[in-house]
Design an enzyme around this catalytic site. Structure first.
Site, PDB file in Angstrom:
ATOM      1  N   GLY A 195       0.838  -1.210   0.000  1.00  0.00           N
ATOM      2  CA  GLY A 195       0.000   0.000   0.000  1.00  0.00           C
ATOM      3  C   GLY A 195       0.870   1.255   0.000  1.00  0.00           C
ATOM      4  N   ILE A 212      -1.736  -6.938  10.075  1.00  0.00           N
ATOM      5  CA  ILE A 212      -2.822  -7.805  10.580  1.00  0.00           C
ATOM      6  C   ILE A 212      -2.289  -9.065  11.267  1.00  0.00           C
ATOM      7  CG2 ILE A 212      -4.618  -6.961   9.001  1.00  0.00           C
ATOM      8  CD1 ILE A 212      -4.143  -9.551   7.333  1.00  0.00           C
ATOM      9  N   SER A 243      -0.756 -12.510  -5.556  1.00  0.00           N
ATOM     10  CA  SER A 243       0.072 -13.105  -6.597  1.00  0.00           C
ATOM     11  C   SER A 243       0.268 -14.614  -6.453  1.00  0.00           C
ATOM     12  CB  SER A 243       1.448 -12.426  -6.681  1.00  0.00           C
ATOM     13  OG  SER A 243       2.281 -13.150  -7.571  1.00  0.00           O
ATOM     14  N   TYR A 278      -1.451 -19.461  -3.042  1.00  0.00           N
ATOM     15  CA  TYR A 278      -2.298 -18.262  -2.944  1.00  0.00           C
ATOM     16  C   TYR A 278      -3.787 -18.636  -3.032  1.00  0.00           C
ATOM     17  CZ  TYR A 278      -4.602 -13.901  -4.158  1.00  0.00           C
ATOM     18  OH  TYR A 278      -5.459 -12.828  -4.178  1.00  0.00           O
ATOM     19  N   ASP A 337      -0.731 -21.307 -13.047  1.00  0.00           N
ATOM     20  CA  ASP A 337      -1.641 -20.459 -13.826  1.00  0.00           C
ATOM     21  C   ASP A 337      -2.950 -21.200 -14.130  1.00  0.00           C
ATOM     22  OD1 ASP A 337      -1.354 -17.830 -14.608  1.00  0.00           O
ATOM     23  OD2 ASP A 337      -0.867 -18.305 -16.689  1.00  0.00           O
TER      24      ASP A 337
HETATM   25  C1  UD1 Z   1      -4.929 -14.445  -9.886  1.00  0.00           C
HETATM   26  C2  UD1 Z   1      -6.436 -14.552  -9.714  1.00  0.00           C
HETATM   27  C3  UD1 Z   1      -7.001 -13.184  -9.367  1.00  0.00           C
HETATM   28  C4  UD1 Z   1      -6.265 -12.609  -8.175  1.00  0.00           C
HETATM   29  C5  UD1 Z   1      -4.786 -12.505  -8.489  1.00  0.00           C
HETATM   30  C6  UD1 Z   1      -3.997 -11.973  -7.303  1.00  0.00           C
HETATM   31  C7  UD1 Z   1      -7.041 -16.302 -11.295  1.00  0.00           C
HETATM   32  C8  UD1 Z   1      -7.835 -16.660 -12.494  1.00  0.00           C
HETATM   33  N1  UD1 Z   1      -7.064 -15.021 -10.943  1.00  0.00           N
HETATM   34  O1  UD1 Z   1      -4.683 -13.685 -10.989  1.00  0.00           O
HETATM   35  O2  UD1 Z   1      -8.375 -13.309  -9.052  1.00  0.00           O
HETATM   36  O3  UD1 Z   1      -6.773 -11.348  -7.897  1.00  0.00           O
HETATM   37  O4  UD1 Z   1      -4.324 -13.817  -8.775  1.00  0.00           O
HETATM   38  O5  UD1 Z   1      -2.649 -11.835  -7.606  1.00  0.00           O
HETATM   39  O6  UD1 Z   1      -6.446 -17.141 -10.657  1.00  0.00           O
HETATM   40  N2  UD1 Z   1       0.958 -12.758 -17.443  1.00  0.00           N
HETATM   41  C9  UD1 Z   1       1.718 -12.578 -18.579  1.00  0.00           C
HETATM   42  N3  UD1 Z   1       2.719 -11.648 -18.562  1.00  0.00           N
HETATM   43  C10 UD1 Z   1       2.994 -10.886 -17.457  1.00  0.00           C
HETATM   44  C11 UD1 Z   1       2.209 -11.081 -16.283  1.00  0.00           C
HETATM   45  C12 UD1 Z   1       1.189 -12.021 -16.320  1.00  0.00           C
HETATM   46  O7  UD1 Z   1       1.506 -13.245 -19.594  1.00  0.00           O
HETATM   47  O8  UD1 Z   1       3.927 -10.063 -17.508  1.00  0.00           O
HETATM   48  C13 UD1 Z   1      -0.155 -13.726 -17.481  1.00  0.00           C
HETATM   49  C14 UD1 Z   1      -0.203 -14.745 -16.360  1.00  0.00           C
HETATM   50  O9  UD1 Z   1       0.597 -15.865 -16.645  1.00  0.00           O
HETATM   51  C15 UD1 Z   1      -1.693 -15.056 -16.323  1.00  0.00           C
HETATM   52  C16 UD1 Z   1      -2.361 -13.745 -16.704  1.00  0.00           C
HETATM   53  O10 UD1 Z   1      -1.357 -12.976 -17.347  1.00  0.00           O
HETATM   54  O11 UD1 Z   1      -2.026 -16.029 -17.272  1.00  0.00           O
HETATM   55  C17 UD1 Z   1      -2.875 -12.953 -15.523  1.00  0.00           C
HETATM   56  O12 UD1 Z   1      -1.846 -12.874 -14.543  1.00  0.00           O
HETATM   57  P1  UD1 Z   1      -1.982 -11.954 -13.252  1.00  0.00           P
HETATM   58  O13 UD1 Z   1      -2.375 -10.598 -13.642  1.00  0.00           O
HETATM   59  O14 UD1 Z   1      -0.742 -12.142 -12.449  1.00  0.00           O
HETATM   60  O15 UD1 Z   1      -3.221 -12.560 -12.501  1.00  0.00           O
HETATM   61  P2  UD1 Z   1      -3.710 -14.083 -12.192  1.00  0.00           P
HETATM   62  O16 UD1 Z   1      -2.590 -14.925 -11.729  1.00  0.00           O
HETATM   63  O17 UD1 Z   1      -4.577 -14.539 -13.301  1.00  0.00           O
END
Ligand code: UD1
Length: 320
Positions: free
Chosen positions: A38, A57, A81, A144, A276
């Site tokens: 934050g 917390i 994450s 997570y 993922d």
């Molecule tokens: C997950 C949860 C989400 C939660 C978050 C907290 C799921 C479906 N969602 O998000 O509800 O709030 O964790 O951290 O599980 N990616 C890339 N390039 C990058 C970064 C990410 O390709 O530079 C891809 C990741 O591999 C993934 C997607 O983008 O497939 C989303 O990633 P991210 O934004 O980190 O969120 P989730 O892991 O989906």
């Protein structure tokens, strides 16, 4: 007068919720945040209407008095994450599970009104069908996801055993202004926006055909507020999806952003990320029925607003 409390209220989603609560008429809001991710600046525009307590917390003796008699506790403090929780599971376990337990215990002992808990869509894991409905069996794929699910279970058990009103909202990939793009664990859209403005390709993990129900932060904040007001008999102890109901692949999303910006940049591709989830899409029916969920922002509109915010920050940083 006792104030609504937002744990994690200096974070990207928490600070949006604080602004929403003030807009909806709360005279002041109490924020508990350890400032691990934050930032004071997230609250800059509303700072004089916010009481900020820099408390962790995990620290029950300091936490408990702050929650005493709170009408609503919005519990958003967490270490997010999926990949970070795989890399380094201890801190996220301690904050996301033990910290949540502390919040619930303090809520019961301090006779707080209701806890609205930020759960996660990651709890579903890979389901056979889409969209994902709350009645599906959870299949967490990462520490997570499992931690956030444990928090939900704790909420419903505290509701049934101790009569604490709780509502868990499974957030679906929240995005919007103030999401910090600076860590490798940052949300993908904050990274995409920054890369786009810098005219550099993003790195997509896997083939880019994984999809997400990207949800604009103000819609999530509004749903938290509604969850605090819904009748206890209908909602207490329950879990609801907090999503938009749509689904976009990463490849589509990057193309959409490039189109908005009038550029063509081919992404780079890297290996798929462990833990993922392949596809994610919320069934919003239960949240619409019981909480009055009515997302106001389409994905495109959310992207436009978010991009405008990143652009203003980026331009200001170049000017200085
Ligand atoms: C997950 C949860 C989400 C939660 C978050 C907290 C799921 C479906 N969602 O998000 O509800 O709030 O964790 O951290 O599980 N990616 C890339 N390039 C990058 C970064 C990410 O390709 O530079 C891809 C990741 O591999 C993934 C997607 O983008 O497939 C989303 O990633 P991210 O934004 O980190 O969120 P989730 O892991 O989906």
């Amino acid at each position: 007068m006792k104030l609504p409390v937002v744990t994690g209220g200096a974070g990207f989603i928490g600070s949006a919720l604080v602004r929403t609560l003030l807009e909806k008429g709360a005279p002041r809001v109490a924020v508990i945040d350890n400032f691990s991710s934050g930032k004071e600046e997230n609250l800059a525009e509303v700072r004089e209407n916010v009481d900020v307590y820099p408390v962790d917390i995990r620290d029950y003796p300091r936490l408990a008095p702050l929650l005493e008699g709170a009408p609503v506790i919005y519990h958003l403090a967490a270490i997010p994450s999926v990949p970070r929780s795989i890399q380094d599971p201890v801190p996220s376990h301690e904050v996301n599970i033990n910290g949540t337990f502390h919040v619930l215990r303090a809520a019961v002992e301090g006779r707080a009104g209701r806890v609205v808990y930020a759960a996660s869509s990651s709890a579903y894991g890979d389901t056979e069908t889409l969209p994902k409905t709350e009645s599906m069996a959870p299949r967490p794929k990462s520490p997570y996801a499992m931690q956030k699910l444990a928090g939900e279970y704790y909420c419903s058990v505290f509701s049934s055993c101790y009569g604490l009103e709780t509502v868990s909202l499974r957030f679906f990939n929240v995005f919007g202004p103030r999401q910090d793009p600076s860590s490798p664990y940052s949300g993908v859209l904050s990274i995409f926006m920054t890369r786009l403005l810098e005219r550099r390709p993003p790195v997509i993990f896997g083939d880019g055909e994984q999809s997400r129900d990207f949800t604009y932060v103000e819609d999530v904040a509004e749903l938290c507020w509604k969850a605090a007001r819904a009748p206890a008999e209908a909602v207490s102890g329950r879990v609801y999806n907090a999503g938009n109901g749509g689904r976009y692949t990463l490849n589509e999303t990057w193309r959409l952003l490039c189109r908005m910006e009038g550029v063509e940049i081919e992404p780079e591709y890297g290996p798929p990320r462990p833990g993922d989830v392949r596809h994610s899409q919320a069934d919003t029916a239960a949240a619409v029925r019981d909480l009055g969920h009515a997302p106001r922002f389409t994905f495109e509109e959310g992207l436009r607003r978010t991009l405008a915010w990143y652009r203003s920050v980026w331009q200001a940083s170049r000017a200085s």
